[in-house]
Design a protein around this motif. Structure first.
Motif, PDB file in Angstrom:
ATOM      1  N   GLY A 277       0.779  -1.227   0.000  1.00 15.50           N
ATOM      2  CA  GLY A 277       0.000   0.000   0.000  1.00 15.50           C
ATOM      3  C   GLY A 277       0.808   1.272   0.000  1.00 15.50           C
ATOM      4  O   GLY A 277       0.413   2.262   0.622  1.00 15.50           O
ATOM      5  N   ASN A 278       1.939   1.296  -0.693  1.00 18.13           N
ATOM      6  CA  ASN A 278       2.755   2.496  -0.827  1.00 18.13           C
ATOM      7  C   ASN A 278       2.473   3.154  -2.180  1.00 18.13           C
ATOM      8  O   ASN A 278       1.885   2.529  -3.069  1.00 18.13           O
ATOM      9  CB  ASN A 278       4.231   2.141  -0.707  1.00 18.13           C
ATOM     10  CG  ASN A 278       4.535   1.381   0.573  1.00 18.13           C
ATOM     11  OD1 ASN A 278       4.631   1.961   1.638  1.00 18.13           O
ATOM     12  ND2 ASN A 278       4.653   0.061   0.478  1.00 18.13           N
ATOM     13  N   ASP A 306      -0.494  -4.141  -3.606  1.00 23.83           N
ATOM     14  CA  ASP A 306      -1.362  -2.963  -3.544  1.00 23.83           C
ATOM     15  C   ASP A 306      -0.581  -1.657  -3.551  1.00 23.83           C
ATOM     16  O   ASP A 306      -0.938  -0.697  -2.869  1.00 23.83           O
ATOM     17  CB  ASP A 306      -2.261  -3.039  -2.299  1.00 23.83           C
ATOM     18  CG  ASP A 306      -3.305  -1.932  -2.267  1.00 23.83           C
ATOM     19  OD1 ASP A 306      -3.818  -1.576  -3.333  1.00 23.83           O
ATOM     20  OD2 ASP A 306      -3.588  -1.418  -1.156  1.00 23.83           O
ATOM     21  N   ASN A 307       0.486  -1.591  -4.322  1.00 26.22           N
ATOM     22  CA  ASN A 307       1.229  -0.342  -4.465  1.00 26.22           C
ATOM     23  C   ASN A 307       0.798   0.361  -5.749  1.00 26.22           C
ATOM     24  O   ASN A 307       0.322  -0.282  -6.687  1.00 26.22           O
ATOM     25  CB  ASN A 307       2.728  -0.631  -4.484  1.00 26.22           C
ATOM     26  CG  ASN A 307       3.184  -1.325  -3.211  1.00 26.22           C
ATOM     27  OD1 ASN A 307       3.300  -0.711  -2.163  1.00 26.22           O
ATOM     28  ND2 ASN A 307       3.429  -2.625  -3.299  1.00 26.22           N
ATOM     29  N   GLU A 308       1.010   1.678  -5.802  1.00 25.35           N
ATOM     30  CA  GLU A 308       0.500   2.459  -6.931  1.00 25.35           C
ATOM     31  C   GLU A 308       1.539   3.457  -7.407  1.00 25.35           C
ATOM     32  O   GLU A 308       2.186   4.136  -6.597  1.00 25.35           O
ATOM     33  CB  GLU A 308      -0.773   3.197  -6.533  1.00 25.35           C
ATOM     34  CG  GLU A 308      -1.396   3.984  -7.670  1.00 25.35           C
ATOM     35  CD  GLU A 308      -2.739   4.565  -7.309  1.00 25.35           C
ATOM     36  OE1 GLU A 308      -3.424   5.079  -8.217  1.00 25.35           O
ATOM     37  OE2 GLU A 308      -3.115   4.514  -6.119  1.00 25.35           O
ATOM     38  N   ALA A 309       1.687   3.540  -8.733  1.00 21.61           N
ATOM     39  CA  ALA A 309       2.572   4.531  -9.341  1.00 21.61           C
ATOM     40  C   ALA A 309       1.753   5.515 -10.159  1.00 21.61           C
ATOM     41  O   ALA A 309       0.844   5.124 -10.894  1.00 21.61           O
ATOM     42  CB  ALA A 309       3.600   3.847 -10.242  1.00 21.61           C
ATOM     43  N   PHE A 347       3.903 -10.488  -6.640  1.00 19.25           N
ATOM     44  CA  PHE A 347       3.310  -9.189  -6.948  1.00 19.25           C
ATOM     45  C   PHE A 347       1.793  -9.361  -7.054  1.00 19.25           C
ATOM     46  O   PHE A 347       1.311 -10.085  -7.935  1.00 19.25           O
ATOM     47  CB  PHE A 347       3.857  -8.659  -8.279  1.00 19.25           C
ATOM     48  CG  PHE A 347       5.341  -8.439  -8.311  1.00 19.25           C
ATOM     49  CD1 PHE A 347       5.893  -7.250  -7.885  1.00 19.25           C
ATOM     50  CD2 PHE A 347       6.201  -9.433  -8.779  1.00 19.25           C
ATOM     51  CE1 PHE A 347       7.273  -7.042  -7.917  1.00 19.25           C
ATOM     52  CE2 PHE A 347       7.566  -9.246  -8.823  1.00 19.25           C
ATOM     53  CZ  PHE A 347       8.106  -8.038  -8.389  1.00 19.25           C
ATOM     54  N   PHE A 348       1.043  -8.696  -6.177  1.00 22.37           N
ATOM     55  CA  PHE A 348      -0.407  -8.809  -6.197  1.00 22.37           C
ATOM     56  C   PHE A 348      -1.038  -7.427  -6.066  1.00 22.37           C
ATOM     57  O   PHE A 348      -0.681  -6.649  -5.165  1.00 22.37           O
ATOM     58  CB  PHE A 348      -0.920  -9.682  -5.046  1.00 22.37           C
ATOM     59  CG  PHE A 348      -0.433 -11.102  -5.072  1.00 22.37           C
ATOM     60  CD1 PHE A 348      -0.789 -11.950  -6.104  1.00 22.37           C
ATOM     61  CD2 PHE A 348       0.370 -11.596  -4.063  1.00 22.37           C
ATOM     62  CE1 PHE A 348      -0.349 -13.262  -6.132  1.00 22.37           C
ATOM     63  CE2 PHE A 348       0.817 -12.913  -4.075  1.00 22.37           C
ATOM     64  CZ  PHE A 348       0.458 -13.748  -5.123  1.00 22.37           C
ATOM     65  N   GLY A 349      -1.990  -7.125  -6.950  1.00 20.92           N
ATOM     66  CA  GLY A 349      -2.823  -5.950  -6.785  1.00 20.92           C
ATOM     67  C   GLY A 349      -2.129  -4.622  -6.955  1.00 20.92           C
ATOM     68  O   GLY A 349      -2.620  -3.597  -6.469  1.00 20.92           O
ATOM     69  N   ASN A 350      -0.988  -4.586  -7.654  1.00 21.89           N
ATOM     70  CA  ASN A 350      -0.294  -3.329  -7.897  1.00 21.89           C
ATOM     71  C   ASN A 350      -0.822  -2.690  -9.185  1.00 21.89           C
ATOM     72  O   ASN A 350      -1.280  -3.385 -10.091  1.00 21.89           O
ATOM     73  CB  ASN A 350       1.206  -3.577  -8.006  1.00 21.89           C
ATOM     74  CG  ASN A 350       1.767  -4.242  -6.760  1.00 21.89           C
ATOM     75  OD1 ASN A 350       1.912  -3.617  -5.727  1.00 21.89           O
ATOM     76  ND2 ASN A 350       2.060  -5.543  -6.851  1.00 21.89           N
TER      77      ASN A 350
END
Length: 835
Positions: A277-278, A306-309, A347-350
């Motif tokens: 979540g970052n 669950d990270n977002e760019a 890697f999940f949900g990014n």
């Protein structure tokens, strides 16, 4: 509390049953309360905000100082190394200059000086007045909460400038760097104020292990939690990164790496972390991890969720060349100088803004290896203009492998699974992979993988979010075996988490799932043996070792290698979880758990479905302990149906409790054999196992029925047998008959049962590890000597600090379920078989 004799006896019984540890035990990663070896320090000083005073002749446990800065100024640094023990409390200090060979330890109760870094928070609060700490070489910061660091510069929590400290078991929260004043560079992607919590530069080599990073920020700068720049190395391992944000006020795209940024020829190992979540916002790259400008990082075995760019690579961005506008680009370095490793990550949900590189983007002349990763429920897996060897990955989404450039090799894409569209616009060699839509090339196949159904939907009865611990405690409707949940990824709606620990119906999860009414536990994406992709992808098991036996434990003992076990009790899902256990065999305990052969059957099926083991065996060996006591011949004969039932589920051995009577032990061996096996039949009698007991068991062993019947006999009495029988000589009656008992043919191993033996001698501690009562030690020595004479293997508890001595003593079966002890022991005996 006064503990009566009756309560002591109850506690001893509970300890014997393993129930005193039924609470939630912390699992890696994240902070742990490590023991501090004070004997290695020449000087020990004490600090307490609540009970201390900054005055001369202080710093003792009785008269602690009140502030850390005062302590560091007053300690005698000629008497180093120094340990500074800091009690729980609020320390409003900033600009603390750490010192070489001076280690700071927090987490102490100010009254008792007992240590618990979770319970007794020792808070270093910079008060938003500047940087909290500056690290020193050969120093340690362990057990603190570092918060409130704000600096218009780099590294608001701690600055690591060309030094090599250890940062362990800390909580870094709410630190932030402010952007440069009048920030208006000519070009995008400039270097600004990096490292919201930790900034490392000038060749620093810190060990950053077992920390939590939560809510750290950069306005303008890379790495909201950690930033490296300039040939830094070291280790970033077993940390938890939750909710860190880079680039909150950045119009110039200079804030890559929501959690971690590694830049400019740096080469740390980044392993075993939870990155959850970052975000790198405002069109920045690498929501979770960012690696660039010829940095040869080793990114291994992380959970990236669950990270977002704001631009590219929600989970992981890797680049070689930097964006450069006013100077020529660098020549491509040699492979020995620049090579990135991305292996074993999940890697999940990014996600990213253009929905093409949610999991990863590997680009800009990167050279390296991408292997054994799993990517699912992201916005794509992207490799561009790079020389990459991509092997044994499971990619359950659209995959792009595009572009090339002069000077780059062709790369390789093999033994992968792609369950999504595959776009190729480059020249890698694409072979031996499974594609949903098919793809031309040597050994490529078209098909859809079949995965083991080990996902779960858990109904939540209550949920509580702790802002202090960054975790949600969930109470679920039905208990789940901890082994089936450890480090699993969970989701409720659009919220994600990672399981930290589980016990009974209580689960603690990194992340905020406080509104959850139901939680989905994601599958592990391991394939069924019938899957068209079996042998490919991230869960491919291709050991170089070729098993010689069904029973791994017997195979090792025949090689003179000690074996180690792990305890279990559960059904199908626990079997799935333990198929690749670190242990050589599994003790399935029905002595003190409900006698449930249907559950055991499900457990064995789970082992088969998730197998083979890392050593190539179809399953780990499983030895069952039954509620059958060897107190006399009639008891064992009447209870022999339990032995029959256990073996019919495909287990590899049985352990008999309270083996007091040699005649009972003979019946025990007889009940485990088929009548076709004749060794010592004149003494033991004809075997009692009957036709039909082999039908399911032969499937578990992977043998046809006739071969199972031939090999399902007791070892070492039958050298070709695959069944191990053990006896527990765990009371004074059993000791009196030990010599005659161990003379019974067909016994493979024996133990003296130190807990129950201690009870038999009147001791109530229920101990299995040193120090043991002298009568128990003497009994163990006697059983060991009798077993040695009969060629029977001796079982005893082993710990990391005594396993070598135990092996030298003659212990061949290491009990206690301690993985670290097994690792030490295997290294000591130079084990070659894959673990």
């Amino acid at each position: 509390m006064i503990i009566t004799g009756k309560i002591r006896r109850l506690l001893a019984v509970l300890a014997c049953l393993g129930m005193l540890a039924a609470g939630i035990a912390p699992a890696q990663p994240g902070p742990a309360t490590d023991d501090v070896d004070l004997e290695r320090y020449r000087t020990i000083v004490y600090v307490s905000a609540s009970g201390g005073r900054d005055a001369a002749r202080g710093g003792t446990k009785e008269r602690p100082w009140a502030s850390i800065g005062y302590a560091l100024d007053r300690i005698d640094r000629s008497a180093r190394p120094v340990a500074v023990l800091v009690a729980a409390g609020l320390y409003e200090e900033h600009g603390i200059e750490m010192a070489e060979q001076v280690d700071l330890y927090g987490g102490y109760d100010p009254e008792t000086w007992a240590r618990d870094v979770w319970k007794h928070r020792t808070i270093l609060d910079g008060g938003e007045r500047g940087r909290v700490l500056v690290a020193a070489d050969r120093s340690r910061l362990d057990g603190f909460e570092v918060t409130g660091g704000v600096v218009r510069g780099k590294g608001a929590g701690i600055l690591v400038d060309g030094v090599s400290p250890v940062l362990s078991n800390n909580f870094f929260t709410g630190n932030r760097t402010l952007g440069p004043e009048d920030w208006a560079p000519q070009y995008l992607h400039e270097t600004a104020h990096d490292g919201g919590a930790v900034y490392c530069r000038n060749g620093g080599n810190p060990r950053i292990v077992q920390n939590v990073f939560h809510g750290n920020r950069t306005e303008n700068g890379r790495g909201a939690a950690i930033a490296y720049d300039g040939r830094c190395g070291g280790e970033i391992s077993d940390n938890v990164f939750v909710g860190n944000v880079a680039g909150t006020d950045d119009p110039m795209r200079s804030s890559d790496g929501g959690a971690i940024s590694v830049f400019r020829w740096s080469s740390p190992t980044i392993s075993g972390n939870v990155v959850l979540g970052n975000a790198a916002v405002n069109r920045n790259d690498g929501g979770g991890i960012f690696v660039a400008l010829w940095s040869s990082a080793k990114v291994r075995d992380n959970l990236v969720v669950d990270n977002e760019a704001g631009d590219d690579a929600g989970g992981l961005f890797v680049g070689g060349q930097e964006h450069r506008y006013d100077a020529p680009l660098d020549p491509l370095p040699d492979a020995q100088d620049f090579y990135v490793e991305v292996t074993g990550n999940r890697f999940f949900g990014n996600r990213n803004s253009s929905r093409n590189s949610g999991a990863t983007r590997i680009t800009m002349e990167t050279r390296g290896r991408v292997a054994r990763n799993i990517a699912a429920l992201n916005h794509g897996f992207y490799v561009q203009r790079s020389e990459i060897e991509a092997v044994n990955n499971t990619i359950l989404e659209d995959t792009r492998f595009i572009e090339t450039k002069a000077g780059l090799g062709p790369g390789r894409f093999s033994d992968n699974i792609v369950l999504g569209a595959f776009e190729l616009d480059a020249d890698p060699v694409v072979t031996s992979s499974l594609f949903r839509d098919g793809f031309p090339g040597d050994g490529n196949r078209k098909g859809v993988p079949e995965f083991i159904d080990d996902g779960m939907a858990l109904r939540v009865l209550a949920a509580s979010w702790s802002r202090q611990d960054y975790q949600t405690t969930l109470t679920v409707a039905e208990p789940v075996a901890p082994a089936a949940l450890e480090n699993r990824v969970v989701r409720s709606g659009d919220r994600w988490g990672v399981v930290h620990a589980a016990a009974g119906t209580t689960i603690t999860v990194w992340g905020d799932l406080s509104d959850a009414a139901e939680v989905d536990v994601l599958p592990t994406y391991r394939q069924k043996p019938s899957s068209p992709g079996f042998g490919l992808g991230a869960d491919a098991r291709r050991p170089a070792y070729e098993p010689r036996r069904v029973n791994k434990a017997i195979e090792l003992l025949e090689q003179g290698q000690p074996v180690y076990y792990q305890s279990a009790y559960g059904g199908y899902r626990e079997g799935l979880a333990l198929a690749d256990t670190w242990a050589d065999y599994i003790v399935y305990n029905m002595e003190h758990n409900p006698l449930d052969f249907a559950l055991l059957r499900e457990f064995m099926q789970g082992l088969v479905d998730a197998g083979p083991t890392p050593s190539g065996h179809r399953t780990p060996a499983v030895i069952v302990v039954l509620p059958l006591l060897g107190i006399d011949e009639g008891t064992v004969l009447d209870g022999s149906w339990m032995i029959q039932q256990a073996l019919a589920q495909g287990v590899h051995g049985v352990h008999l409790a309270k083996a007091q009577d040699p005649a009972a032990v003979r019946r025990f061996v007889q009940a485990a054999r088929y009548s076709i096996h004749e060794q010592a039949a004149d003494e033991l009698g004809e075997g009692l196992r009957g036709w039909g007991s082999h039908l399911f068991a032969s499937q578990v062993w992977g043998l046809d029925r006739e071969e199972y019947l031939r090999r399902a006999d007791v070892w070492p009495l039958n050298p070709d047998g695959e069944i191990m029988l053990g006896v527990k000589l765990e009371d004074q009656q059993a000791l009196a008959n030990a010599e005659a008992t161990l003379a019974v043919p067909g016994i493979a191993f024996a133990e003296h049962g130190p807990r129950d033996l201690g009870l038999s001698f009147g001791y109530l501690e229920g101990r299995a590890d040193p120090p043991l009562p002298p009568e128990v030690v003497a009994a163990g020595d006697r059983v060991l000597e009798l077993a040695r004479r009969r060629g029977i293997h001796f079982l005893d508890n082993v710990l990391p600090d005594n396993v070598e001595a135990q092996i030298d003593r003659g212990v061949m079966i290491g009990a206690g379920s301690v993985k670290a002890a097994a690792e030490v022991g295997r290294a000591y005996t130079k084990r070659e078989m894959p673990w």
